[in-house]
Design a protein around this motif. Structure first.
Motif, PDB file in Angstrom:
ATOM      1  N   ALA A  55       1.023  -1.262   0.048  1.00 28.81           N
ATOM      2  CA  ALA A  55      -0.027  -0.008   0.142  1.00 28.81           C
ATOM      3  C   ALA A  55       0.787   1.483  -0.025  1.00 28.81           C
ATOM      4  O   ALA A  55       0.339   2.286  -0.468  1.00 28.81           O
ATOM      5  N   TRP A  56       2.092   1.104   0.164  1.00 27.50           N
ATOM      6  CA  TRP A  56       2.841   2.326   0.434  1.00 27.50           C
ATOM      7  C   TRP A  56       2.929   2.828  -1.078  1.00 27.50           C
ATOM      8  O   TRP A  56       3.013   4.144  -1.432  1.00 27.50           O
ATOM      9  N   GLY A  57       2.944   1.991  -2.310  1.00 30.22           N
ATOM     10  CA  GLY A  57       3.218   2.551  -3.617  1.00 30.22           C
ATOM     11  C   GLY A  57       2.195   3.447  -4.170  1.00 30.22           C
ATOM     12  O   GLY A  57       2.523   4.405  -4.605  1.00 30.22           O
ATOM     13  N   PRO A  58       0.854   3.376  -4.041  1.00 31.64           N
ATOM     14  CA  PRO A  58       0.019   4.277  -4.754  1.00 31.64           C
ATOM     15  C   PRO A  58       0.208   5.559  -3.903  1.00 31.64           C
ATOM     16  O   PRO A  58       0.036   6.631  -4.679  1.00 31.64           O
ATOM     17  N   TYR A  93      -0.666  -3.846  -7.295  1.00 29.72           N
ATOM     18  CA  TYR A  93      -0.657  -2.436  -7.316  1.00 29.72           C
ATOM     19  C   TYR A  93       0.240  -1.894  -8.044  1.00 29.72           C
ATOM     20  O   TYR A  93       0.157  -0.555  -8.465  1.00 29.72           O
ATOM     21  N   GLU A  94       1.481  -2.267  -8.722  1.00 27.60           N
ATOM     22  CA  GLU A  94       2.256  -1.910  -9.669  1.00 27.60           C
ATOM     23  C   GLU A  94       1.405  -1.831 -11.135  1.00 27.60           C
ATOM     24  O   GLU A  94       1.554  -0.467 -11.569  1.00 27.60           O
ATOM     25  N   GLN A  95       0.639  -2.656 -11.380  1.00 29.18           N
ATOM     26  CA  GLN A  95      -0.264  -2.748 -12.453  1.00 29.18           C
ATOM     27  C   GLN A  95      -1.303  -1.246 -12.273  1.00 29.18           C
ATOM     28  O   GLN A  95      -1.724  -0.574 -13.184  1.00 29.18           O
ATOM     29  N   VAL A  96      -1.930  -1.439 -11.055  1.00 30.88           N
ATOM     30  CA  VAL A  96      -2.759  -0.360 -10.683  1.00 30.88           C
ATOM     31  C   VAL A  96      -2.166   1.077 -10.952  1.00 30.88           C
ATOM     32  O   VAL A  96      -2.900   2.054 -11.610  1.00 30.88           O
ATOM     33  N   VAL A  97      -1.177   1.152 -10.540  1.00 31.82           N
ATOM     34  CA  VAL A  97      -0.108   2.419 -10.734  1.00 31.82           C
ATOM     35  C   VAL A  97      -0.002   2.884 -11.925  1.00 31.82           C
ATOM     36  O   VAL A  97      -0.387   3.856 -12.461  1.00 31.82           O
ATOM     37  N   ALA A  98       0.741   1.677 -12.753  1.00 30.31           N
ATOM     38  CA  ALA A  98       0.906   1.973 -14.273  1.00 30.31           C
ATOM     39  C   ALA A  98      -0.513   2.592 -14.968  1.00 30.31           C
ATOM     40  O   ALA A  98      -0.369   3.249 -15.931  1.00 30.31           O
ATOM     41  N   GLU A  99      -1.522   1.570 -14.951  1.00 30.17           N
ATOM     42  CA  GLU A  99      -2.923   1.989 -15.584  1.00 30.17           C
ATOM     43  C   GLU A  99      -3.220   3.582 -15.339  1.00 30.17           C
ATOM     44  O   GLU A  99      -3.932   4.215 -16.064  1.00 30.17           O
ATOM     45  N   SER A 100      -3.310   3.548 -13.929  1.00 31.89           N
ATOM     46  CA  SER A 100      -3.786   4.803 -13.290  1.00 31.89           C
ATOM     47  C   SER A 100      -3.080   6.129 -13.970  1.00 31.89           C
ATOM     48  O   SER A 100      -3.703   7.060 -14.187  1.00 31.89           O
ATOM     49  N   VAL A 101      -1.681   6.091 -13.795  1.00 34.53           N
ATOM     50  CA  VAL A 101      -1.034   7.149 -14.400  1.00 34.53           C
ATOM     51  C   VAL A 101      -1.141   7.357 -15.654  1.00 34.53           C
ATOM     52  O   VAL A 101      -1.428   8.503 -16.280  1.00 34.53           O
ATOM     53  N   GLU A 102      -1.312   6.332 -16.425  1.00 36.80           N
ATOM     54  CA  GLU A 102      -1.813   6.599 -18.158  1.00 36.80           C
ATOM     55  C   GLU A 102      -2.944   6.901 -18.206  1.00 36.80           C
ATOM     56  O   GLU A 102      -3.167   7.940 -18.916  1.00 36.80           O
ATOM     57  N   GLY A 111       5.386   5.996 -12.044  1.00 36.61           N
ATOM     58  CA  GLY A 111       5.089   4.999 -11.478  1.00 36.61           C
ATOM     59  C   GLY A 111       6.201   4.322 -10.676  1.00 36.61           C
ATOM     60  O   GLY A 111       6.105   3.608  -9.604  1.00 36.61           O
ATOM     61  N   SER A 112       7.516   4.905 -11.057  1.00 31.38           N
ATOM     62  CA  SER A 112       8.793   4.586 -10.071  1.00 31.38           C
ATOM     63  C   SER A 112       8.626   4.958  -8.577  1.00 31.38           C
ATOM     64  O   SER A 112       9.324   4.797  -7.855  1.00 31.38           O
ATOM     65  N   ALA A 113       7.974   5.999  -8.506  1.00 28.08           N
ATOM     66  CA  ALA A 113       7.874   6.625  -7.115  1.00 28.08           C
ATOM     67  C   ALA A 113       7.393   5.640  -6.195  1.00 28.08           C
ATOM     68  O   ALA A 113       7.479   5.934  -4.829  1.00 28.08           O
ATOM     69  N   ALA A 114       6.465   4.644  -6.772  1.00 24.87           N
ATOM     70  CA  ALA A 114       5.971   3.649  -5.777  1.00 24.87           C
ATOM     71  C   ALA A 114       7.000   3.070  -4.905  1.00 24.87           C
ATOM     72  O   ALA A 114       6.582   2.631  -3.731  1.00 24.87           O
ATOM     73  N   ARG A 115       8.177   2.932  -5.273  1.00 21.26           N
ATOM     74  CA  ARG A 115       9.346   2.268  -4.747  1.00 21.26           C
ATOM     75  C   ARG A 115      10.406   3.249  -4.014  1.00 21.26           C
ATOM     76  O   ARG A 115      11.328   2.802  -3.491  1.00 21.26           O
ATOM     77  N   GLN A 116       9.813   4.604  -4.058  1.00 17.13           N
ATOM     78  CA  GLN A 116      10.965   5.505  -3.560  1.00 17.13           C
ATOM     79  C   GLN A 116      10.710   6.365  -2.418  1.00 17.13           C
ATOM     80  O   GLN A 116       9.627   7.083  -2.294  1.00 17.13           O
ATOM     81  N   LYS A 117      11.468   6.035  -1.357  1.00 18.58           N
ATOM     82  CA  LYS A 117      11.084   6.514  -0.063  1.00 18.58           C
ATOM     83  C   LYS A 117      11.340   7.927   0.164  1.00 18.58           C
ATOM     84  O   LYS A 117      10.961   8.498   1.131  1.00 18.58           O
ATOM     85  N   LYS A 118      11.789   8.572  -0.789  1.00 18.54           N
ATOM     86  CA  LYS A 118      12.081  10.024  -0.779  1.00 18.54           C
ATOM     87  C   LYS A 118      10.793  10.598  -0.812  1.00 18.54           C
ATOM     88  O   LYS A 118      10.731  11.849  -0.373  1.00 18.54           O
ATOM     89  N   TYR A 119       9.734   9.983  -1.315  1.00 20.17           N
ATOM     90  CA  TYR A 119       8.262  10.667  -1.104  1.00 20.17           C
ATOM     91  C   TYR A 119       7.920  10.604   0.466  1.00 20.17           C
ATOM     92  O   TYR A 119       6.584  11.133   0.833  1.00 20.17           O
ATOM     93  N   ASP A 120       8.225   9.596   1.267  1.00 17.90           N
ATOM     94  CA  ASP A 120       7.722   9.242   2.365  1.00 17.90           C
ATOM     95  C   ASP A 120       7.361  10.433   3.415  1.00 17.90           C
ATOM     96  O   ASP A 120       6.488  10.690   4.276  1.00 17.90           O
TER      97      ASP A 120
END
Length: 194
Positions: A55-58, A93-102, A111-120
């Motif tokens: 759930a961090w990703g979205p 959720y990776e697919q959710v993010v990719a389709e939603s961003v598109e 989509g790469s932000a889903a794995r980046q703690k810099k947004y935390d």
């Protein structure tokens, strides 16, 4: 309203608020909070812990999109994600993010932000802001109206039309009552996404 795209109850509350907009003079703003942050120190089943990790990703992606494209993208991105997660029952959720961003017309690179703690840090600030209005005994959604804020309402299915307006009126009435804290009963129904 503070929401986490992974929360089915926040999704229903958001659909209710969209109905409220049609029948009452309200101007909604949308902010993220995080079930992952909320449950960091909680004793959770492994299944729920796995969901919280995913759930961090979205929410990171919504924060990143807002930072780079403005607050106007928060609600459309939430709608796109929520439609896939809750109505489409997508678990990836990776697919959710990719389709939603598109769908929203944002760069796929978001989509790469889903794995980046810099947004935390920004995510935690938004989460803390919502929780600071209601206290730590709650989850998502959080709604703030003027000087009053509250968790919920948790309702299924989301009321429509004037029924949505009446629930809004009643919710504000009790929430604005000094010393009023809680109405609750055991949930006997799972979320109904009609």
């Amino acid at each position: 309203m503070w929401f986490d795209p992974a929360c089915p109850w926040a999704w229903l509350t958001s659909r209710w608020l969209m109905e409220v907009e049609k029948v009452r003079d309200v101007d909604l703003t949308w902010s993220v909070m995080s079930l992952s942050v909320l449950n960091e120190k909680a004793d959770l089943s492994q299944e729920y812990r796995d969901l919280m990790e995913q759930a961090w990703g979205p929410v990171r992606v919504i924060i990143a999109a807002s930072q780079s494209h403005g607050a106007k993208v928060v609600k459309p991105l939430y709608d796109a994600m929520g439609t896939r997660i809750h109505l489409g029952r997508m678990k990836d959720y990776e697919q959710v993010v990719a389709e939603s961003v598109e769908e929203v017309g944002l760069p796929a690179s978001l989509g790469s932000a889903a794995r980046q703690k810099k947004y935390d840090a920004a995510l935690r600030r938004s989460h803390r802001r919502g929780i600071s209005l209601v206290g730590t005994d709650v989850g998502t959604p959080v709604i703030s109206v003027g000087e009053v804020a509250f968790f919920g309402p948790v309702v299924t299915p989301a009321p429509r039309g004037e029924a949505a307006g009446r629930l809004w009126d009643g919710t504000l009435l009790v929430a604005r009552t000094p010393g009023f804290y809680e109405i609750k009963r055991t949930r006997t129904q799972s979320p109904v996404f009609d």
